[in-house]
Every structure is written in C-alpha cells, then in structure tokens.
Design an enzyme around this catalytic site. Sequence first.
Site, PDB file in Angstrom:
ATOM      1  N   ILE A  43      50.083  42.049  49.277  1.00 30.05           N
ATOM      2  CA  ILE A  43      49.769  43.455  48.490  1.00 30.05           C
ATOM      3  C   ILE A  43      48.997  42.512  47.077  1.00 30.05           C
ATOM      4  O   ILE A  43      48.032  43.220  46.752  1.00 30.05           O
ATOM      5  CB  ILE A  43      50.869  44.302  48.279  1.00 30.05           C
ATOM      6  CG1 ILE A  43      51.304  45.038  49.578  1.00 30.05           C
ATOM      7  CG2 ILE A  43      50.439  45.390  47.268  1.00 30.05           C
ATOM      8  CD1 ILE A  43      52.483  45.726  49.365  1.00 30.05           C
ATOM      9  N   GLU A  46      65.031  57.851  42.299  1.00 29.56           N
ATOM     10  CA  GLU A  46      63.857  58.881  42.536  1.00 29.56           C
ATOM     11  C   GLU A  46      64.346  59.953  43.436  1.00 29.56           C
ATOM     12  O   GLU A  46      65.010  60.061  44.251  1.00 29.56           O
ATOM     13  CB  GLU A  46      62.940  58.086  43.623  1.00 29.56           C
ATOM     14  CG  GLU A  46      62.289  56.732  42.885  1.00 29.56           C
ATOM     15  CD  GLU A  46      61.395  55.926  43.950  1.00 29.56           C
ATOM     16  OE1 GLU A  46      60.843  55.077  43.443  1.00 29.56           O
ATOM     17  OE2 GLU A  46      61.601  56.173  45.127  1.00 29.56           O
ATOM     18  N   ARG A  71      56.584  32.940  43.739  1.00 29.98           N
ATOM     19  CA  ARG A  71      57.629  31.946  44.253  1.00 29.98           C
ATOM     20  C   ARG A  71      56.830  30.448  44.683  1.00 29.98           C
ATOM     21  O   ARG A  71      57.269  29.431  44.281  1.00 29.98           O
ATOM     22  CB  ARG A  71      58.460  32.456  45.371  1.00 29.98           C
ATOM     23  CG  ARG A  71      59.715  31.647  45.719  1.00 29.98           C
ATOM     24  CD  ARG A  71      60.239  32.413  46.797  1.00 29.98           C
ATOM     25  NE  ARG A  71      59.737  33.166  47.931  1.00 29.98           N
ATOM     26  CZ  ARG A  71      60.043  33.754  48.710  1.00 29.98           C
ATOM     27  NH1 ARG A  71      61.183  34.217  48.709  1.00 29.98           N
ATOM     28  NH2 ARG A  71      59.499  34.468  49.791  1.00 29.98           N
ATOM     29  N   GLY A 126      52.025  37.974  47.155  1.00 32.55           N
ATOM     30  CA  GLY A 126      51.920  38.287  48.613  1.00 32.55           C
ATOM     31  C   GLY A 126      50.664  38.974  49.123  1.00 32.55           C
ATOM     32  O   GLY A 126      49.890  39.081  48.322  1.00 32.55           O
ATOM     33  N   ARG A 147      59.547  48.162  43.256  1.00 37.77           N
ATOM     34  CA  ARG A 147      60.797  49.127  43.294  1.00 37.77           C
ATOM     35  C   ARG A 147      61.156  49.428  41.922  1.00 37.77           C
ATOM     36  O   ARG A 147      61.293  48.386  41.105  1.00 37.77           O
ATOM     37  CB  ARG A 147      61.970  48.360  44.138  1.00 37.77           C
ATOM     38  CG  ARG A 147      61.707  48.281  45.534  1.00 37.77           C
ATOM     39  CD  ARG A 147      61.737  49.802  46.281  1.00 37.77           C
ATOM     40  NE  ARG A 147      61.874  49.833  47.435  1.00 37.77           N
ATOM     41  CZ  ARG A 147      60.912  49.939  48.322  1.00 37.77           C
ATOM     42  NH1 ARG A 147      59.679  50.063  47.791  1.00 37.77           N
ATOM     43  NH2 ARG A 147      60.663  50.108  49.818  1.00 37.77           N
ATOM     44  N   HIS A 158      56.220  57.709  44.181  1.00 35.38           N
ATOM     45  CA  HIS A 158      56.338  56.763  44.958  1.00 35.38           C
ATOM     46  C   HIS A 158      55.320  57.080  45.940  1.00 35.38           C
ATOM     47  O   HIS A 158      55.711  57.093  47.482  1.00 35.38           O
ATOM     48  CB  HIS A 158      57.767  56.590  45.427  1.00 35.38           C
ATOM     49  CG  HIS A 158      58.088  55.276  46.225  1.00 35.38           C
ATOM     50  ND1 HIS A 158      59.340  54.618  46.241  1.00 35.38           N
ATOM     51  CD2 HIS A 158      57.064  54.307  46.784  1.00 35.38           C
ATOM     52  CE1 HIS A 158      59.137  53.540  46.893  1.00 35.38           C
ATOM     53  NE2 HIS A 158      57.950  53.346  47.032  1.00 35.38           N
ATOM     54  N   ILE A 159      54.063  57.197  45.669  1.00 27.50           N
ATOM     55  CA  ILE A 159      53.021  57.428  46.640  1.00 27.50           C
ATOM     56  C   ILE A 159      52.341  56.194  47.294  1.00 27.50           C
ATOM     57  O   ILE A 159      50.853  56.416  47.657  1.00 27.50           O
ATOM     58  CB  ILE A 159      52.220  58.421  46.137  1.00 27.50           C
ATOM     59  CG1 ILE A 159      51.554  58.239  44.843  1.00 27.50           C
ATOM     60  CG2 ILE A 159      53.013  59.833  46.102  1.00 27.50           C
ATOM     61  CD1 ILE A 159      50.691  59.342  44.376  1.00 27.50           C
ATOM     62  N   GLY A 160      52.630  54.835  46.887  1.00 30.69           N
ATOM     63  CA  GLY A 160      51.839  53.800  47.374  1.00 30.69           C
ATOM     64  C   GLY A 160      51.460  53.895  48.786  1.00 30.69           C
ATOM     65  O   GLY A 160      50.117  53.214  49.051  1.00 30.69           O
ATOM     66  N   ILE A 203      54.653  48.748  40.999  1.00 27.63           N
ATOM     67  CA  ILE A 203      54.225  49.384  42.296  1.00 27.63           C
ATOM     68  C   ILE A 203      55.125  48.705  43.344  1.00 27.63           C
ATOM     69  O   ILE A 203      54.958  48.848  44.572  1.00 27.63           O
ATOM     70  CB  ILE A 203      52.829  49.062  42.853  1.00 27.63           C
ATOM     71  CG1 ILE A 203      52.372  47.773  42.837  1.00 27.63           C
ATOM     72  CG2 ILE A 203      51.963  50.166  41.810  1.00 27.63           C
ATOM     73  CD1 ILE A 203      51.166  47.458  43.583  1.00 27.63           C
TER      74      ILE A 203
END
Length: 353
Positions: A173, A284, A193, A171, A255, A303-305, A253
């Site tokens: 990202i 988390e 997909r 997608g 879930r 989780h600092i994306g 990156i």
Amino acid sequence: MPQWRDPANHVMAKQEQPGLLIHEIGGVDGVLEGHVELLKKHFHLITMKEFLENKKRLNEKIKSVFIHECKPVIDRELLQSLPHLKVIANSGVGVDHLDLKLIASFGIKVTNTPHAVSDSTADIGMALMLASARRLVEGCQISVSPQTEHFAADWLGDEVTGATLGIIGMGSIGYKVAKRAKAFEMKILYHNRNQRKEEEEKAVGACYCEKMEDLLQQSDFVMLVVNLTPQTFRFIGKRELELMKPSATLINISRGAVVDQDALVEALQNGTIKAAALDVTYPEPLPRDHSLLKLKNIIITPHIGTATVQATRKMTEEAVANILAVLNGLTIPSEVIPIRCFREHTYALAYLL
C-alpha cells in the site's frame, strides 16, 4: 488473471461442499448480499445463528470461517467447537482483531487479502491528503451554508505539488501511495522495517530514512501505512508529533491505535502540527463527545479505505482463493504467519501493508 486467484480454478469434490461459517448475510456486519453467490459456488454457507442452534449437526461440516467486518468473533470456545476447522479467512489486511497465537495453537491457518486492498487504500490516502491540503471539507461547508454571502479572497489552502511526503510503512500500500505521489511531483521519503531495492526506490523517486525522526522533521505530510502490532501501538505520540513541522499534516490510513489520540488532540489544539486527516480511529466510531470531533483542523472518514465496489469484490475473491488453497493442500496465496518475537515476547506479523 491475478496469481492469487488461481487456486479458485481447482474445483472441490462435488459430493458435498465444505461448510463455511459466516456471521450473517446482509445487515451491518454481514456478508454483502452481492457476494453470496460467489461464496455459494464453492461452499455451503452456515451463519452463526444456524451454527449456534445446531452445533452437534453442523460442527463436523465447518472447515473454514470467513471474517467480514471482524465478525464472527474468534475465541477459544468457538475454536474448540469446530474440530475440522482448517482455515480462517479474513476479508481485509489487518488481523489485529484475531488472536494469532491462540489460532495457531489449534493448527489452523489464517489468511488475509493484501492484494485486493492496496489500490483502494492508497487512493484514500491521497484523497485525504488532497482534501486536507486544499481544505475541501471546509470549502464545501462554506459553499452550502445559508450564511455565505461571498467567498473570501484570503481563504487559502496548500499545494501538494513539490511538497515532501513521508510514508511510514512501505509495503504494497505504501508503495502504491508513492507511485501516486510521484505523479504529483512530490518529494518522497519513507521509513520501513526493511529498505526497498534500489530499482524500486528509483521507480518512484523515494529516499529511505533509516531513522523515523529524520522523516518526521522533513515532511510536509506524514502518512501512516503500518500494521497494528504490539510494536506499533501508539507508535505516533507526543514526542513524534513534536518532531513534525508546525505546518505539517498527519494522515492515518492504517489503524487508529497506531496514534496516541490524546497526544494528537493536544498537538492539533496547540499548533504543534497544522492538521490531521484520519480514515481510522480508536474506537470506531469515536464517542460523539470525543475531543477530536470538536476540532476544525481535522478530517475524519469512517474507515472507508477499502469501501469500493471493486475492492470488496476482490477481497471476497481473494479470500475464496485462500480457503480453496488450504482445503486442496495448495500453496496459500496470502497466509498470515505469526513469527515469534522473543525480544518483545509478543507475536508479530509476517507481512506489511
């Protein structure tokens, strides 16, 4: 100005600002204090504490909810108590914490902020890949350790230049990851997909793998950039890890629950794969005695994306634009549309990371 911000130019009638329910201001889960003024330009902010203390007076005023760090929690009781609620605006892309079917049954829109997060999340993916390949965390520990007397000449990492990167989830990202990887002269494979347009593939030098198995077997680095849905829950398990090269690294990156963490622990312990680099886990944070935390061939970040000054501001701006679009009856820039998946008897999401 980005297209998704245009609806913010439509000013609401000034008699009374529409109520916006938020969890709190500041604190661990609250709206960032630096973003409060931006929200107050368009909305009357009502915290959950204020709402619970004054339900009868405030429930008629609230027309939107702003979700930050998965708070406030949206459940049937809350939805039933807000008769004029029109939209729930999530700050971030992932909406696996929201019951889309339940929310849709109340006729309420859900939005997210995919445009705001793509660059920062792609950056963290590249950072994790580079840090793992060049063993940066270990190197830092050696450099600062009181026990270090010399640097070993045979302490080596791997180059990413010329290596093969397999991206699962192409997608917005995933595509930005591919753009960055091209600059490192990497060979890029992707599984998605839907196949990208030929010109988009050529722009980044990406090759489509219709079967994910082919990507797993060929890649030196496998990066997960998919949404968490019932279909992607534990998407990467024992079988998939065993298809990867013993020299390969898994990067997540998306879930945490996309990966079977027990299988990952086993794969890292047994040398099925070389290493892993995770910005996400489940839960988390992980329990302090979790096996993943005891391994040396893994990097885990909290989780600092999207945790940059720029991205968080853009996320709030995009959320504001989405809310205003709904309240003004305009085209919604970033609506999350639940699509019934009859074969799986679940709800899937009409967007990709």
